[in-house]
Design a protein around this motif. Structure first.
Motif, mmCIF file in Angstrom:
data_model
loop_
_atom_site.group_PDB
_atom_site.id
_atom_site.type_symbol
_atom_site.label_atom_id
_atom_site.label_comp_id
_atom_site.label_asym_id
_atom_site.label_seq_id
_atom_site.Cartn_x
_atom_site.Cartn_y
_atom_site.Cartn_z
ATOM 1 N N VAL A 58 0.879 -1.131 0.030
ATOM 2 C CA VAL A 58 -0.054 0.042 0.184
ATOM 3 C C VAL A 58 0.804 1.365 -0.028
ATOM 4 O O VAL A 58 0.588 2.106 -0.684
ATOM 5 C CB VAL A 58 -1.119 0.044 1.113
ATOM 6 C CG1 VAL A 58 -1.810 1.293 1.620
ATOM 7 C CG2 VAL A 58 -2.057 -1.070 0.977
ATOM 8 N N ARG A 59 1.991 1.164 0.754
ATOM 9 C CA ARG A 59 2.626 2.419 0.703
ATOM 10 C C ARG A 59 3.566 2.799 -0.702
ATOM 11 O O ARG A 59 3.558 3.736 -1.409
ATOM 12 C CB ARG A 59 4.099 2.144 1.681
ATOM 13 C CG ARG A 59 5.118 3.251 1.864
ATOM 14 C CD ARG A 59 6.443 3.156 2.812
ATOM 15 N NE ARG A 59 5.916 2.395 3.772
ATOM 16 C CZ ARG A 59 6.566 0.999 3.953
ATOM 17 N NH1 ARG A 59 7.341 0.585 3.293
ATOM 18 N NH2 ARG A 59 6.474 0.429 5.276
ATOM 19 N N SER A 60 3.803 1.490 -1.192
ATOM 20 C CA SER A 60 4.311 1.602 -2.731
ATOM 21 C C SER A 60 3.386 2.079 -3.522
ATOM 22 O O SER A 60 3.496 3.256 -4.423
ATOM 23 C CB SER A 60 4.841 0.277 -3.044
ATOM 24 O OG SER A 60 5.281 0.482 -4.549
ATOM 25 N N LEU A 61 1.995 1.609 -3.438
ATOM 26 C CA LEU A 61 1.140 1.997 -4.645
ATOM 27 C C LEU A 61 0.669 3.372 -4.328
ATOM 28 O O LEU A 61 0.547 4.180 -5.322
ATOM 29 C CB LEU A 61 0.088 1.257 -4.372
ATOM 30 C CG LEU A 61 -1.439 1.528 -5.333
ATOM 31 C CD1 LEU A 61 -0.983 1.411 -6.876
ATOM 32 C CD2 LEU A 61 -2.359 0.547 -5.297
ATOM 33 N N ALA A 62 0.479 3.797 -3.005
ATOM 34 C CA ALA A 62 0.314 5.456 -2.736
ATOM 35 C C ALA A 62 1.334 6.246 -3.481
ATOM 36 O O ALA A 62 1.095 7.495 -3.844
ATOM 37 C CB ALA A 62 -0.128 5.502 -1.140
ATOM 38 N N GLY A 63 2.444 5.708 -2.886
ATOM 39 C CA GLY A 63 3.584 6.378 -3.679
ATOM 40 C C GLY A 63 3.610 6.651 -5.122
ATOM 41 O O GLY A 63 3.927 7.669 -5.694
ATOM 42 N N ASP A 64 3.558 5.547 -5.732
ATOM 43 C CA ASP A 64 3.181 5.367 -7.213
ATOM 44 C C ASP A 64 2.071 6.438 -7.645
ATOM 45 O O ASP A 64 2.292 7.221 -8.774
ATOM 46 C CB ASP A 64 3.184 4.135 -7.848
ATOM 47 C CG ASP A 64 4.295 3.283 -7.654
ATOM 48 O OD1 ASP A 64 5.182 3.902 -7.748
ATOM 49 O OD2 ASP A 64 4.092 2.171 -7.767
#
Length: 189
Positions: free
Chosen positions: A171-177
């Motif tokens: 989720v952290r990675s997707l939110a960053g993307d």
């Protein structure tokens, strides 16, 4: 026809394999042992419906019925030989075979373009906050329970912790993307 397997049915069979007991005690033990994180007993009626099904399927049997003063009648259930064999089979199947489950979060991800990217990102960041809080609570729970419980009684919490940790990373990675426009789409209302 084979009895229908469910996490709640498996949990109830497991409890009556320890000792005969009544429905309220089963629900109480699931909550006391914090197994309500993996078995849904929020609705007492679901416990009674599952017990009725286990009775019909011959997996449990009535051991006794009693009434104490000013209390409702209590029926105590025990495991049958068929129930014991079924519990063992279910446990082996549940441990060895990945079930096809349909949780809400992957379904929401599948239809992410329904929302504008900025709303999706905000919702994911909100999820991230709650996941981090849950992870912290689990760490506390594991540390405290680990002082007096053997690890075998904590393995489902360890598993849930690992899953939540992986979800936090994703989720952290997707939110960053989404924040950096590495994942984007045209949103049409």
């Amino acid at each position: 026809m084979s009895p229908r397997r469910s996490p709640l049915a498996m949990a109830l069979l497991s409890l009556v394999s320890e000792a005969p007991m009544h429905a309220y005690r089963m629900q109480q033990l699931i909550k006391e042992r914090h197994k309500d994180d993996v078995v849904n007993v929020a609705q007492r009626n679901s416990v009674y419906q599952t017990i009725d099904r286990l009775l019909r399927d011959g997996l449990i049997a009535v051991r006794e019925t009693s009434r104490e003063e000013n209390r409702p009648e209590r029926t105590v259930y025990g495991l049958t030989d068929t129930g014991r064999a079924t519990l063992r089979r279910w446990m082996l199947e549940m441990l060895s075979t990945r079930a096809r489950e349909f949780p809400e979060f992957p379904a929401a991800l599948a239809f992410l373009p329904v929302l504008p990217p900025e709303e999706a990102r905000a919702a994911l960041e909100e999820r991230l906050t709650s996941l981090r809080a849950r992870l912290s609570a689990m760490d506390t729970e594991l540390a405290e329970a680990g002082r007096f419980l053997p690890r075998v009684f904590l393995v489902e919490t360890e598993y849930q912790r690992a899953v939540i940790g992986a979800e936090i990373d994703y989720v952290r990675s997707l939110a960053g993307d989404l924040r950096e426009d590495r994942v984007t789409w045209d949103h049409r209302p």
